[in-house]
Design a protein around this motif. Structure first.
Motif, short mmCIF file in Angstrom:
data_model
loop_
_atom_site.label_atom_id
_atom_site.label_comp_id
_atom_site.label_asym_id
_atom_site.label_seq_id
_atom_site.Cartn_x
_atom_site.Cartn_y
_atom_site.Cartn_z
N THR A 102 0.83 -1.21 0.00
CA THR A 102 0.00 0.00 0.00
C THR A 102 0.86 1.26 0.00
O THR A 102 0.59 2.21 -0.75
CB THR A 102 -0.93 0.01 1.23
OG1 THR A 102 -1.65 -1.22 1.30
CG2 THR A 102 -1.92 1.15 1.16
N LEU A 103 1.88 1.28 0.83
CA LEU A 103 2.76 2.45 0.87
C LEU A 103 3.49 2.65 -0.45
O LEU A 103 3.68 3.79 -0.91
CB LEU A 103 3.77 2.31 2.01
CG LEU A 103 3.19 2.26 3.44
CD1 LEU A 103 4.31 2.12 4.46
CD2 LEU A 103 2.33 3.48 3.74
N SER A 134 -6.84 -2.17 12.08
CA SER A 134 -6.64 -3.10 10.96
C SER A 134 -6.57 -4.54 11.45
O SER A 134 -7.09 -5.45 10.78
CB SER A 134 -5.37 -2.74 10.19
OG SER A 134 -4.21 -2.88 10.99
N LEU A 135 -5.96 -4.77 12.61
CA LEU A 135 -5.90 -6.13 13.16
C LEU A 135 -7.30 -6.62 13.53
O LEU A 135 -7.64 -7.79 13.28
CB LEU A 135 -4.99 -6.16 14.39
CG LEU A 135 -3.50 -5.96 14.14
CD1 LEU A 135 -2.73 -5.95 15.45
CD2 LEU A 135 -2.95 -7.03 13.20
N GLY A 215 -3.09 -11.39 8.05
CA GLY A 215 -1.99 -10.45 7.97
C GLY A 215 -2.05 -9.59 6.73
O GLY A 215 -1.85 -8.36 6.80
N LEU A 216 -2.32 -10.19 5.59
CA LEU A 216 -2.37 -9.45 4.34
C LEU A 216 -3.52 -8.44 4.35
O LEU A 216 -3.35 -7.27 3.97
CB LEU A 216 -2.53 -10.42 3.17
CG LEU A 216 -2.46 -9.83 1.77
CD1 LEU A 216 -1.14 -9.11 1.55
CD2 LEU A 216 -2.63 -10.93 0.72
N LEU A 220 -2.95 -4.27 4.36
CA LEU A 220 -3.51 -3.37 3.35
C LEU A 220 -4.32 -2.25 4.00
O LEU A 220 -4.23 -1.08 3.63
CB LEU A 220 -4.37 -4.16 2.36
CG LEU A 220 -3.63 -5.14 1.46
CD1 LEU A 220 -4.61 -6.05 0.72
CD2 LEU A 220 -2.75 -4.40 0.45
N ILE A 221 -5.14 -2.62 5.00
CA ILE A 221 -5.95 -1.62 5.70
C ILE A 221 -5.05 -0.66 6.48
O ILE A 221 -5.28 0.56 6.50
CB ILE A 221 -6.95 -2.31 6.65
CG1 ILE A 221 -7.97 -3.13 5.86
CG2 ILE A 221 -7.67 -1.27 7.51
CD1 ILE A 221 -8.88 -3.96 6.74
#
Length: 278
Positions: A102-103, A134-135, A215-216, A220-221
């Motif tokens: 994402t970054l 996000s987690l 995790g993926l 991303l979030i």
């Protein structure tokens, strides 16, 4: 065997899913209705509390469903929440991949001159808030979609059909909005479908463990939260939002689709490790 579990097992997947959702809704309504009035002064708090109760009831019902309907006692383990070092390593590696992907997407848009960086005063707070949020979202949604929902589909359908139904329903649930908004933000829908495919492939690649997909998804979030909530990037008017992302959502633009496409190709052509059902 008890009559109720036997009745459920004999139903096709769409009916089993419907029965589960109906049971969950019946259990939720006694809390939803009074909380709607008691917390009317704070809609945000009301939403957090009611959704928290809904997910807690989902976890309880999931345990009952696994034990009474399918005879599975370690139900969370069965759906892929395996608490071991291997699953933890896969989770951390995938979290890093999602974050840096994402970054990198936003960094490339800055390099192209389609956006420019701007300072953020509360970046440290945003980073930690984004990680926690996000987690929570990654865990909750992956247990629902790539855990329980995918399992019910795979009991009746082939892996390929289950893959596409899972991805399409995942995208549709996240795309529910007024019709005018659906039309305006339509580029987001294929991005959500592709993300749904990627998350199923990610789970299958790692022997049906959920660590990689959680995790993926969370990574991303997290990256999106840091950039958007931290207000680190401002777009120029040099290209259409359909390229950079409608409403600053990278899933709703060509650039985001390209980055997800690269990730999808990587996962697609690595052999899946689907555990045979016992």
């Amino acid at each position: 065997m008890k009559l109720v579990p036997l009745f459920v097992i004999k139903r096709p997947a769409y009916q089993r899913l419907g029965l589960f959702v109906i049971a969950l809704a019946i259990a939720w309504l006694p809390f939803l209705i009074p909380l709607h009035f008691l917390l009317s002064y704070d809609p945000n708090l009301r939403s957090i509390v009611t959704m928290g109760i809904l997910y807690l009831e989902f976890l309880i019902l999931l345990r009952l469903w696994g034990r009474e309907v399918w005879g599975i006692f370690a139900v969370f383990n069965y759906y892929g929440l395996i608490w071991n070092r291997k699953n933890g390593t896969e989770f951390l590696n995938s979290l890093a991949v999602g974050l840096w992907l994402t970054l990198a997407l936003f960094a490339l848009m800055v390099i192209f001159g389609w956006a420019f960086l701007q300072p953020s005063r509360n970046l440290i707070n945003v980073i930690f808030e984004g990680l926690l949020m996000s987690l929570a979202v990654g865990f909750a949604e992956e247990l629902v979609f790539r855990g329980w929902f995918l399992d019910e589909l795979e009991r009746d359908y082939s892996p390929q059909i289950s893959l596409w139904v899972n991805a399409l329903i995942f995208a549709a649930v996240h795309f529910i909005k007024p019709l005018a908004e659906m039309i305006r933000t339509f580029p987001q829908f294929p991005g959500l479908v592709l993300l749904g495919l990627i998350l199923v492939w990610s789970k299958r690649k790692f022997n049906n463990r959920l660590g990689s997909s959680i995790g993926l998804h969370a990574g991303l979030i997290w990256g999106y939260y840091i950039i958007v909530v931290g207000d680190l990037v401002n777009y120029s008017d040099r290209v259409s939002p359909w390229i950079t992302g409608v409403d600053r959502n990278p899933l709703a633009g060509l650039m985001g689709l390209c980055f997800l496409g690269i990730l999808a190709l990587f996962l697609k052509f690595i052999p899946s490790k689907i555990v045979p059902r016992k």
